[in-house]
Design a protein around this motif. Structure first.
Motif, PDB file in Angstrom:
ATOM      1  N   MET A 163       0.837  -1.209   0.000  1.00 40.64           N
ATOM      2  CA  MET A 163       0.000   0.000   0.000  1.00 40.64           C
ATOM      3  C   MET A 163       0.869   1.256   0.000  1.00 40.64           C
ATOM      4  N   PHE A 164       1.987   1.214   0.728  1.00 42.16           N
ATOM      5  CA  PHE A 164       2.901   2.356   0.733  1.00 42.16           C
ATOM      6  C   PHE A 164       3.534   2.549  -0.641  1.00 42.16           C
ATOM      7  N   TRP A 165       3.904   1.453  -1.305  1.00 40.32           N
ATOM      8  CA  TRP A 165       4.455   1.550  -2.664  1.00 40.32           C
ATOM      9  C   TRP A 165       3.413   2.155  -3.610  1.00 40.32           C
ATOM     10  N   ALA A 166       2.174   1.703  -3.480  1.00 40.58           N
ATOM     11  CA  ALA A 166       1.109   2.255  -4.318  1.00 40.58           C
ATOM     12  C   ALA A 166       0.904   3.732  -4.016  1.00 40.58           C
ATOM     13  N   GLY A 167       0.968   4.091  -2.738  1.00 45.64           N
ATOM     14  CA  GLY A 167       0.808   5.488  -2.346  1.00 45.64           C
ATOM     15  C   GLY A 167       1.907   6.374  -2.905  1.00 45.64           C
ATOM     16  N   SER A 168       3.117   5.809  -3.053  1.00 43.45           N
ATOM     17  CA  SER A 168       4.207   6.608  -3.622  1.00 43.45           C
ATOM     18  C   SER A 168       3.938   6.933  -5.085  1.00 43.45           C
ATOM     19  N   GLY A 169       3.247   6.023  -5.795  1.00 45.94           N
ATOM     20  CA  GLY A 169       2.883   6.305  -7.184  1.00 45.94           C
ATOM     21  C   GLY A 169       1.895   7.444  -7.278  1.00 45.94           C
ATOM     22  N   LEU A 170       0.894   7.438  -6.391  1.00 47.98           N
ATOM     23  CA  LEU A 170      -0.063   8.543  -6.362  1.00 47.98           C
ATOM     24  C   LEU A 170       0.617   9.832  -5.943  1.00 47.98           C
ATOM     25  N   GLY A 171       1.558   9.716  -4.992  1.00 47.64           N
ATOM     26  CA  GLY A 171       2.309  10.897  -4.582  1.00 47.64           C
ATOM     27  C   GLY A 171       3.086  11.486  -5.741  1.00 47.64           C
TER      28      GLY A 171
ATOM     29  N   ALA B 107      -1.487  -6.672  -3.702  1.00 46.37           N
ATOM     30  CA  ALA B 107      -2.135  -5.543  -3.035  1.00 46.37           C
ATOM     31  C   ALA B 107      -1.659  -4.213  -3.596  1.00 46.37           C
ATOM     32  N   GLU B 108      -0.444  -4.167  -4.186  1.00 46.53           N
ATOM     33  CA  GLU B 108       0.059  -2.890  -4.699  1.00 46.53           C
ATOM     34  C   GLU B 108      -0.750  -2.378  -5.885  1.00 46.53           C
ATOM     35  N   PRO B 109      -0.881  -3.150  -6.982  1.00 53.73           N
ATOM     36  CA  PRO B 109      -1.711  -2.629  -8.081  1.00 53.73           C
ATOM     37  C   PRO B 109      -3.172  -2.433  -7.668  1.00 53.73           C
ATOM     38  N   ALA B 110      -3.673  -3.323  -6.820  1.00 55.17           N
ATOM     39  CA  ALA B 110      -5.059  -3.166  -6.364  1.00 55.17           C
ATOM     40  C   ALA B 110      -5.210  -1.877  -5.560  1.00 55.17           C
ATOM     41  N   SER B 111      -4.254  -1.624  -4.663  1.00 52.02           N
ATOM     42  CA  SER B 111      -4.295  -0.397  -3.856  1.00 52.02           C
ATOM     43  C   SER B 111      -4.177   0.845  -4.731  1.00 52.02           C
ATOM     44  N   SER B 112      -3.321   0.776  -5.755  1.00 48.22           N
ATOM     45  CA  SER B 112      -3.135   1.919  -6.641  1.00 48.22           C
ATOM     46  C   SER B 112      -4.436   2.278  -7.353  1.00 48.22           C
ATOM     47  N   VAL B 113      -5.143   1.252  -7.815  1.00 47.08           N
ATOM     48  CA  VAL B 113      -6.416   1.485  -8.501  1.00 47.08           C
ATOM     49  C   VAL B 113      -7.451   2.076  -7.543  1.00 47.08           C
ATOM     50  N   ILE B 114      -7.566   1.481  -6.353  1.00 51.00           N
ATOM     51  CA  ILE B 114      -8.560   1.948  -5.374  1.00 51.00           C
ATOM     52  C   ILE B 114      -8.244   3.371  -4.915  1.00 51.00           C
TER      53      ILE B 114
END
Length: 300
Positions: free
Chosen positions: A19-27, A260-267
């Motif tokens: 989730m943190f990795w996904a959050g860094s993409g949004l960041g 969970a990373e790609p799923a979190s990124s999408v959500i």
């Protein structure tokens, strides 16, 4: 009972790191909205600062001196780390940030997770052998899912910029390389020390490629939170949590929870960036996630 509890906790750590990795993409996506700095500059800042923070952790745990002593006795290891730092971590960060810049974090993250399929194809060609049934399923799911995601069901045009697709696919290939190449290094040296040194080396290389970057731009009030998500949460803490979790769970469990990373990124993109995904694109995303999870389940 303790084993079950520890296993559950470790899986939870992997999910948090994903989730943190996904959050860094949004960041990163929000950073490019509010800043004129480019992807190479962001790569340099992220890697250098993360390298400094990780070096501090190594110093507190007494891992720097043994690491340096090992490098002095085995100079070839330093060359291996240099290759990992630049052809792996630096190139992986840059291509991902550039894909996010020209496209969006959700698409870039989902597409890069086709990397297991790339490894399967590479091994089949290299060793001149037919892939297994599990491997064929993985490739078909990943390719079909990516195709539906980037076309949105309209085969005459792309719903994601072509450059974003190309960069994300290349990023997936670099991601696969970064997962395979350093295994022999991690068997001989502490992972945190290797990661800290690699971050510093890769950061300095990317800074040399973009010497005109403005360091103060990354501390501006409108991007400060985004940079914190990218460097601290999405790099330092995410890698540390993931490495801790790997000591207690199997690679198959880690692969499953990594979905969970790609799923979190999408959500997160849907929740915080108001991104809407059509029905066909949603099916494509689910196919890519299935390509990550099903082979691991079949192997178990």
């Amino acid at each position: 009972m303790k084993k079950i509890s520890g296993n559950t906790g470790s899986v939870f750590l992997v999910i948090i790191s994903a989730m943190f990795w996904a959050g860094s993409g949004l960041g990163a996506q929000l950073f490019f909205v509010h800043s004129s700095e480019n992807a190479m500059g962001l790569t340099a800042f992220r890697m250098i600062l993360a390298g400094i923070l990780l070096s501090g952790i190594c110093a507190l745990s007494g891992k720097i001196r043994p690491g340096i002593k090992k490098l002095l006795h085995s100079p070839r290891l330093f060359l291996d780390i240099f290759i990992y730092a630049n052809a792996g971590l630096m190139l992986m960060a840059y291509t991902y940030f550039e894909a996010v810049h020209v496209g969006n974090a959700a698409a870039a993250t989902v597409i890069l997770y086709t990397s297991p399929a790339m490894v399967i194809i590479y091994n089949s060609i290299r060793y001149v052998r037919l892939p297994s049934r599990r491997d064929i399923i993985t490739v078909c799911l990943a390719v079909s899912g990516t195709f539906l995601l980037v076309t949105g069901g309209d085969f005459s045009k792309l719903s994601v910029p072509l450059l974003c697709v190309e960069l994300a696919l290349f990023n997936g290939a670099v991601y696969a390389f970064s997962s395979i190449y350093p295994k022999h290094i991690f068997l001989q040296m502490d992972k945190t020390f290797v990661l800290a040194l690699s971050m510093l080396l890769g950061g300095l290389s990317s800074w040399a490629l973009d010497p005109g970057m403005h360091w103060s731009a990354f501390l501006a009030s409108d991007v400060r939170l985004n940079v914190f998500c990218i460097v601290v949460l999405g790099t330092v803490i995410a890698f540390l949590l993931y490495n801790i979790a790997l000591m207690y769970i199997s690679p198959q469990q880690a692969l499953i929870t990594a979905a969970a990373e790609p799923a979190s990124s999408v959500i997160m993109s849907w929740l915080f960036l108001d991104m809407d995904f059509g029905g066909v694109q949603t099916v494509g995303i689910l196919l890519v996630l299935t390509a990550i999870i099903v082979p691991a389940l079949m192997k178990k």
